[in-house]
Design a protein around this motif. Structure first.
Motif, PDB file in Angstrom:
ATOM      1  N   ILE A   1      10.907   6.616   0.557  1.00 26.33           N
ATOM      2  CA  ILE A   1       9.777   7.204  -0.124  1.00 26.33           C
ATOM      3  C   ILE A   1      10.585   6.930  -1.727  1.00 26.33           C
ATOM      4  O   ILE A   1      11.449   7.650  -1.865  1.00 26.33           O
ATOM      5  CB  ILE A   1       9.405   8.763   0.011  1.00 26.33           C
ATOM      6  N   TYR A   2       9.675   6.367  -2.467  1.00 23.83           N
ATOM      7  CA  TYR A   2      10.157   6.436  -3.876  1.00 23.83           C
ATOM      8  C   TYR A   2       9.468   7.745  -4.409  1.00 23.83           C
ATOM      9  O   TYR A   2       8.349   7.903  -4.487  1.00 23.83           O
ATOM     10  CB  TYR A   2       9.674   5.002  -4.775  1.00 23.83           C
TER      11      TYR A   2
ATOM     12  N   VAL B   1       5.658   7.129  -3.553  1.00 17.57           N
ATOM     13  CA  VAL B   1       5.187   5.812  -2.794  1.00 17.57           C
ATOM     14  C   VAL B   1       6.147   5.573  -1.869  1.00 17.57           C
ATOM     15  O   VAL B   1       7.115   5.756  -1.629  1.00 17.57           O
ATOM     16  CB  VAL B   1       5.740   4.549  -4.062  1.00 17.57           C
ATOM     17  N   VAL B   2       5.372   5.461  -0.508  1.00 16.11           N
ATOM     18  CA  VAL B   2       5.958   5.200   0.489  1.00 16.11           C
ATOM     19  C   VAL B   2       6.004   3.861   0.664  1.00 16.11           C
ATOM     20  O   VAL B   2       5.238   3.152   1.179  1.00 16.11           O
ATOM     21  CB  VAL B   2       5.129   5.991   1.779  1.00 16.11           C
ATOM     22  N   ALA B   3       7.505   3.487   0.488  1.00 11.23           N
ATOM     23  CA  ALA B   3       7.536   2.177   0.856  1.00 11.23           C
ATOM     24  C   ALA B   3       7.942   1.486   2.226  1.00 11.23           C
ATOM     25  O   ALA B   3       7.264   0.367   2.558  1.00 11.23           O
ATOM     26  CB  ALA B   3       8.848   1.538  -0.177  1.00 11.23           C
ATOM     27  N   MET B   4       8.510   2.350   2.807  1.00 11.54           N
ATOM     28  CA  MET B   4       8.768   1.934   4.366  1.00 11.54           C
ATOM     29  C   MET B   4       8.486   3.029   5.178  1.00 11.54           C
ATOM     30  O   MET B   4       8.729   4.147   4.613  1.00 11.54           O
ATOM     31  CB  MET B   4      10.128   1.494   4.616  1.00 11.54           C
TER      32      MET B   4
ATOM     33  N   THR C   1      15.344   7.352   2.510  1.00  7.66           N
ATOM     34  CA  THR C   1      14.990   8.707   2.659  1.00  7.66           C
ATOM     35  C   THR C   1      15.365   9.310   4.157  1.00  7.66           C
ATOM     36  O   THR C   1      15.687  10.474   4.261  1.00  7.66           O
ATOM     37  CB  THR C   1      13.339   8.621   2.069  1.00  7.66           C
ATOM     38  N   SER C   2      14.977   8.408   5.100  1.00  9.16           N
ATOM     39  CA  SER C   2      15.457   8.894   6.447  1.00  9.16           C
ATOM     40  C   SER C   2      15.610   7.734   7.279  1.00  9.16           C
ATOM     41  O   SER C   2      15.218   6.717   6.968  1.00  9.16           O
ATOM     42  CB  SER C   2      14.421   9.827   7.147  1.00  9.16           C
TER      43      SER C   2
ATOM     44  N   GLY D   1       5.332  -6.832  -2.366  1.00 13.99           N
ATOM     45  CA  GLY D   1       5.391  -5.421  -2.473  1.00 13.99           C
ATOM     46  C   GLY D   1       5.270  -4.690  -1.299  1.00 13.99           C
ATOM     47  O   GLY D   1       5.119  -3.251  -1.342  1.00 13.99           O
ATOM     48  N   CYS D   2       5.608  -5.230  -0.129  1.00  9.77           N
ATOM     49  CA  CYS D   2       5.562  -4.348   1.010  1.00  9.77           C
ATOM     50  C   CYS D   2       6.810  -3.596   1.423  1.00  9.77           C
ATOM     51  O   CYS D   2       6.844  -2.739   2.182  1.00  9.77           O
ATOM     52  CB  CYS D   2       5.061  -5.201   2.382  1.00  9.77           C
ATOM     53  N   GLY D   3       7.721  -3.912   0.595  1.00 11.72           N
ATOM     54  CA  GLY D   3       9.033  -3.189   0.922  1.00 11.72           C
ATOM     55  C   GLY D   3      10.207  -4.020   1.529  1.00 11.72           C
ATOM     56  O   GLY D   3      11.091  -3.220   2.137  1.00 11.72           O
TER      57      GLY D   3
END
Lengths: 266, 279
Positions: free
Chosen positions: B20-21, B28-31, B68-69, B51-53
């Motif tokens: 999460i950025y 923004v949840v990237a993954m 993030t986790s 831009g999907c991560g």
């Protein structure tokens, strides 16, 4: 063989005496002719202008006098002391501000407050503050180059792409290496730009400082020619300052090319 | 080849990775809970909407950025999690999207940078090794040139060699051939194919080009639109080394249809999401 040689000679000749060089030469000739004419027909307000030949005679006089060359020496020393001090202090400071956010937060506001002050505005304070006139002139020249180099170095560091730093760290570079082998060479183009611009400004500052506060030097010489009402010598002084400034800029450019061989080859 | 004895290391395990950025701000949840694995010596190609991560994941594996986790393992060692982030090192080499050769170093100085800075080789040895590598791929004669004097195709090959000379466990390439013309791309594919077949090592290759993905990959991992998860994994059972005429074979065309359908679905979703954001 001879024919080839002849062709080669012709080509060399054309390279040196091509149409643009000829035009350039003509422009100078035309300028001198126009100058002669302006003085000859006594154009209003310009009647005090000396003839080109008087200036040439003044220049010849100057070239033979020791005081004239002494003036060159004094001005050049002032330029180099101030300029080099500005680089020695400005480049590390700019690098530190470019690298460390914390350091920049603490220093940049003050820096930005002082930066817009024109270097010439420092003259009174410099004269009062420094014990000798010579030191105050060094200081003024320093100011002329200092802010420019710092701002360029900061810019240079921040323009280095993050992937270069990442690539270096993947390749095994430690922070010390990244600093010396990535950040320093990466900001070199901006450092050279800052030095080139700074060199131009230092000559502006130096001449103003010499006219107001200096003893000796090209600026002072030109000013003294004015107080003596020696107009040909004023012009000689002006041209000398121009030539000196040009030579110094050429030196910086040459240094830049030496320091950045990767920029030159194409 | 030049990369020497190979050791079948480089297994990557990606487990429930979330990134999460700006969690307190824009968020923004990237993954989200992204999991898959790449076997040692496997050529994994990652495709998915812009831009999907994908790059986020690459940065996490390489050690450039945190997650993030979740957890990422390399050969059983935890290299990235919420509390632990192993710094970038020579086991995980990256070839960057826009190229990252050092412009102030010649080709030779670029290629030997890794071994010399790690003090793994003497300069003399590194130069010999680099010269041999360049020679083997037909790039001799450019040792003393600066990157900007070379075409982008040659620059990319040099950058790949600069990574390989370190014998990394994993080579990660982020759209390395983007912007090259079709002919140059073909050359690059053969170059990479040769290198991979000579000495298979784990590859993590991000691309938008589906032909490239199937031609190079032993498996193609299709990601969903943001937040990125695995949409589908397509195993490419084409024999090695592959040559360009496989692009016309039936098995290839079937694979392509399979990949295309999955990508298309996600592209549509991404497009609709974009429309929603605009509205």
């Amino acid at each position: 063989m001879e024919m080839i040689q002849e062709l080669r000679l012709k080509r060399e000749f054309k390279k040196v005496f091509n149409i643009r060089v000829i035009r350039g030469f003509l422009s100078i000739v035309m300028f001198v002719v126009l100058w002669q004419l302006v003085v000859f027909i006594k154009v209003p307000y310009l009647e005090n202008l000396p003839y080109p030949k008087d200036v040439a005679a003044g220049a010849a006089d100057a070239a033979g006098s020791r005081t004239y060359w002494f003036g060159w020496g004094i001005s050049l020393v002032r330029i180099f002391v101030g300029f080099i001090m500005a680089q020695l202090i400005g480049i590390p400071l700019g690098l530190a501000m470019g690298i460390s956010r914390t350091f920049k937060d603490f220093t940049f506001p003050v820096f930005e407050m002082l930066r817009p002050i024109p270097p010439i505005a420092w003259i009174p304070l410099a004269i009062l503050f420094w014990p000798t006139r010579e030191l105050s002139i060094y200081f003024l020249v320093f100011i002329g180059a200092f802010f420019i180099i710092v701002i360029n170095v900061i810019q240079g560091v921040s323009n280095i792409s993050v992937s270069l730093k990442w690539a270096a760290s993947s390749l095994g570079a430690r922070p010390k290496h990244i600093f010396w082998r990535i950040l320093v060479p990466g900001s070199l183009p901006s450092i050279i730009t800052g030095m080139t611009v700074g060199m131009g400004v230092t000559w502006n500052v130096l001449i103003a400082a010499e006219m107001i506060a200096g003893q000796g030097g090209l600026g002072r010489m030109t000013w003294e020619a004015y107080t003596n009402n020696n107009i040909p010598f004023i012009v000689v002084g002006m041209v000398s300052i121009g030539v000196a400034g040009y030579l110094c800029s050429t030196l910086v450019r040459w240094l830049g090319e030496k320091a950045m061989p990767w920029k030159k080859r194409f | 080849m030049v990369t020497g004895a190979q050791n079948h290391q480089g297994e990557i395990l990606i487990k429930d990775v979330t990134k999460i950025y700006d969690p307190e701000g824009v968020h923004v949840v990237a993954m989200k809970d992204c999991s898959f694995d790449i076997a040692a010596g496997e050529f994994a190609v990652i495709v998915g909407p812009s831009g999907c991560g994908k790059t986020t994941l690459l940065n996490a594996i390489a050690g450039f950025d945190t997650i993030t986790s979740g957890e990422i393992y390399l050969d059983g060692e935890l290299i990235s999690s919420r509390d632990r982030q192993i710094k970038p090192d020579v086991e995980r080499m990256v070839v960057f999207q826009n190229g990252a050769l050092f412009p102030w170093k010649t080709v030779m100085e670029n290629v030997i940078y890794g071994p010399v800075v790690q003090k793994r080789m003497k300069k003399r040895e590194a130069v010999d090794a680099a010269r041999e590598m360049l020679h083997q791929v037909g790039l001799n004669g450019i040792e003393d040139k600066y990157p900007e004097e070379l075409s982008s195709g040659v620059q990319r090959r040099v950058e790949i060699l600069r990574a390989l000379i370190n014998k990394p466990k994993v080579v990660m390439l982020d759209e390395p051939f983007r912007g090259l013309d079709a002919v140059a791309k073909t050359v690059m594919h053969e170059f990479l194919m040769d290198i991979f077949c000579e000495s298979p090592r784990t590859m993590f290759f991000i691309t938008h080009d589906l032909d490239e993905a199937i031609f190079l990959g032993s498996k193609v991992i299709i990601m969903t639109t943001r937040p990125a998860q695995v949409k589908k994994i397509v195993h490419v059972d084409l024999p090695w080394p592959r040559e360009h005429h496989v692009l016309g074979s039936k098995i290839y065309l079937d694979l392509k249809r399979e990949v295309l359908e999955a990508v298309h679905e996600e592209a549509k979703k991404a497009f609709e999401a974009g429309e929603r954001e605009m509205a």
